[in-house]
Write an enzyme that holds these catalytic residues in place. Sequence first.
Site, PDB file in Angstrom:
ATOM      1  N   HIS A 110      19.075  34.330  51.423  1.00 55.70           N
ATOM      2  CA  HIS A 110      18.260  35.405  51.961  1.00 55.70           C
ATOM      3  C   HIS A 110      17.017  35.590  51.090  1.00 55.70           C
ATOM      4  O   HIS A 110      16.966  35.153  49.936  1.00 55.70           O
ATOM      5  CB  HIS A 110      19.049  36.710  51.996  1.00 55.70           C
ATOM      6  CG  HIS A 110      20.253  36.667  52.884  1.00 55.70           C
ATOM      7  ND1 HIS A 110      21.005  37.782  53.174  1.00 55.70           N
ATOM      8  CD2 HIS A 110      20.832  35.649  53.568  1.00 55.70           C
ATOM      9  CE1 HIS A 110      21.996  37.466  53.980  1.00 55.70           C
ATOM     10  NE2 HIS A 110      21.919  36.165  54.220  1.00 55.70           N
ATOM     11  N   CYS A 135      19.902  43.236  53.523  1.00 54.98           N
ATOM     12  CA  CYS A 135      21.343  43.455  53.625  1.00 54.98           C
ATOM     13  C   CYS A 135      21.885  43.980  52.301  1.00 54.98           C
ATOM     14  O   CYS A 135      21.192  44.004  51.283  1.00 54.98           O
ATOM     15  CB  CYS A 135      22.042  42.156  54.010  1.00 54.98           C
ATOM     16  SG  CYS A 135      21.949  40.881  52.727  1.00 54.98           S
ATOM     17  N   CYS A 138      21.755  41.531  49.248  1.00 56.93           N
ATOM     18  CA  CYS A 138      20.447  41.431  48.592  1.00 56.93           C
ATOM     19  C   CYS A 138      20.104  42.719  47.859  1.00 56.93           C
ATOM     20  O   CYS A 138      19.609  42.691  46.726  1.00 56.93           O
ATOM     21  CB  CYS A 138      19.355  41.125  49.614  1.00 56.93           C
ATOM     22  SG  CYS A 138      19.467  39.496  50.361  1.00 56.93           S
ATOM     23  N   HIS A 399     -16.300  36.965  43.654  1.00 56.59           N
ATOM     24  CA  HIS A 399     -15.860  36.234  44.841  1.00 56.59           C
ATOM     25  C   HIS A 399     -14.341  36.091  44.883  1.00 56.59           C
ATOM     26  O   HIS A 399     -13.654  36.161  43.863  1.00 56.59           O
ATOM     27  CB  HIS A 399     -16.530  34.865  44.887  1.00 56.59           C
ATOM     28  CG  HIS A 399     -17.993  34.943  45.199  1.00 56.59           C
ATOM     29  ND1 HIS A 399     -18.792  33.835  45.378  1.00 56.59           N
ATOM     30  CD2 HIS A 399     -18.820  36.018  45.374  1.00 56.59           C
ATOM     31  CE1 HIS A 399     -20.036  34.214  45.641  1.00 56.59           C
ATOM     32  NE2 HIS A 399     -20.075  35.533  45.638  1.00 56.59           N
ATOM     33  N   GLU A 401     -12.389  33.540  45.352  1.00 56.46           N
ATOM     34  CA  GLU A 401     -11.816  32.442  44.580  1.00 56.46           C
ATOM     35  C   GLU A 401     -11.636  32.835  43.113  1.00 56.46           C
ATOM     36  O   GLU A 401     -10.638  32.489  42.476  1.00 56.46           O
ATOM     37  CB  GLU A 401     -12.711  31.203  44.662  1.00 56.46           C
ATOM     38  CG  GLU A 401     -12.961  30.706  46.088  1.00 56.46           C
ATOM     39  CD  GLU A 401     -14.234  31.268  46.694  1.00 56.46           C
ATOM     40  OE1 GLU A 401     -14.977  30.489  47.305  1.00 56.46           O
ATOM     41  OE2 GLU A 401     -14.492  32.483  46.550  1.00 56.46           O
ATOM     42  N   CYS A 427     -18.941  28.735  47.099  1.00 53.47           N
ATOM     43  CA  CYS A 427     -20.343  28.643  46.696  1.00 53.47           C
ATOM     44  C   CYS A 427     -20.482  27.769  45.449  1.00 53.47           C
ATOM     45  O   CYS A 427     -19.496  27.311  44.860  1.00 53.47           O
ATOM     46  CB  CYS A 427     -20.910  30.036  46.431  1.00 53.47           C
ATOM     47  SG  CYS A 427     -20.258  30.801  44.933  1.00 53.47           S
ATOM     48  N   CYS A 430     -18.520  28.980  42.390  1.00 58.52           N
ATOM     49  CA  CYS A 430     -17.057  28.922  42.452  1.00 58.52           C
ATOM     50  C   CYS A 430     -16.519  27.491  42.403  1.00 58.52           C
ATOM     51  O   CYS A 430     -15.417  27.257  41.902  1.00 58.52           O
ATOM     52  CB  CYS A 430     -16.553  29.614  43.714  1.00 58.52           C
ATOM     53  SG  CYS A 430     -16.786  31.404  43.715  1.00 58.52           S
TER      54      CYS A 430
END
Length: 515
Positions: A110, A135, A138, A399, A401, A427, A430
């Site tokens: 799970h 459950c 878990c 940015h 990234e 760009c 990045c």
Amino acid sequence: MKEAGQMQNLESARAGRSVSTQTGSMTGQIPRLSKVNLFTLLSLWMELFPAVEAQRQKSQKNEEGKHGPLGDNEEMTRVSTDKRQVKRTGLVVVKNMKIVGLHCSSEDLHAGQIALIKHGSRLKNCDLYFSRKPCSACLKMIVNAGVNRISYWPADPEISLLTEASSSEDAKLDAKAVERLKSNSRAHVCVLLQPLVCYMVQFVEETSYKCDFIQKITKTLPDANTDFYYERKQERIKEYEMLFLVSNEEMHKQILMTIGLENLCENPYFSNLRQNMKDLILLLATVASSVPNFKHFGFYRSNPEQINEIHNQSLPQEIARHCMVQARLLAYRTEDHKTGVGAVIWAEGKSRSCDGTGAMYFVGCGYNAFPVGSEYADFPHMDDKQKDREIRKFRYIIHAERNALTFRCQEIKPEERSMIFVTKCPCDECVPLIKGAGIKQIYAGDVDVGKKKADISYMRFGELEGVSKFTWQLNPSGAYGLEQNEPERRENGVLRPVPQKEEQHQDKKLCLGIH
């Protein structure tokens, strides 16, 4: 009315912060997705991770080989019933409001069990967002690990109350055990659903249609029916409502009462709850449709030389699209009024792990935003239309990234295949950061490749060497010389047509696979 009051307090307390910054302290001018709703949507989306379906089909074939297709063995029937009763579940692990794990159920484990294996004692003080109420097996483990809060989607729980198998009363007994664990634990187990901010759905619909992926299709195939996006969106809405909503309202109320949410069964709480759920499903379907499985479009290398090297091999298209939708969801947390960008980093280990994502594991994610802790008026927000360069945003915005690299939760290992998914072309600032970090693959749109704008340029991406680039485009191999309307699938870098019978039932597989 504890649960109902809880939802009201959360909605009112956080409504103003639903348009906030990385720190939740700034209000912008465009509708933004709250972090709570972002984590909730990602948990739903992780439930649909493609690798899980492949594992399920493989397991079915193995079982048929052992027991025969009729499954007349009593033990086989019992195991099959148990598996139908356990719903596939997605999970987002959050620490200090930063995502540190994206998981989904596997054939054997799970989602909560996987989180414990992957994070161990690091789960202490984390918030967990489940696509279904976990459950008792878990819950007792993750509560024992010291988690801070457990949020779940208020529909059919992990141990299904809808399937015929639940008539054995096992599901109801498990639900009671979960409630007892909840009432006697330090962790806060609750439903965190917030109403979407004004015009959010409309904003997502408009920006999804205008995103690089849809626009690339319309420009490449000008004769294509422009309604394809809306048709796929309607298909996704129907599919996700079947998965994540209980269509019968009385049945939904019965489930809510069984899982301890009886106070949400009275109006206006019940009607508000269902409307919030429908709005989020509509948003998820809209974003998912913006990276469509359409004809022969996908993420491909423009020059497929050295394709046999492991770091140059493409992911299966279903997984690449799934990861890009993760990035698209992140983009709706942007603080850039003009362009929202999201990025997510994954890596692939040497062997398949216990996770439903197979050998792939989450590394980090981000969206373009101003520095942590900033207030709305601290920095300029103007774009290149502003003549005065001093009050433009580009010197201050971080940015997507860079944020993904900064806030990553795993180290990037040079011996493993790591990949970044970005909703727009990286760009020139990045690109060297991505390469320097050791990322092996970039998945992105190529609409801006080679362009030089007033404050930002995209010249380096096309010239980048040492990193495999997979851009959204029509398959360059020429394999689309088949019938134009014939569906396709890319598996392990190999393009093959999908049989007609399989195509007809493709949308139904996810629904059938959860029972």
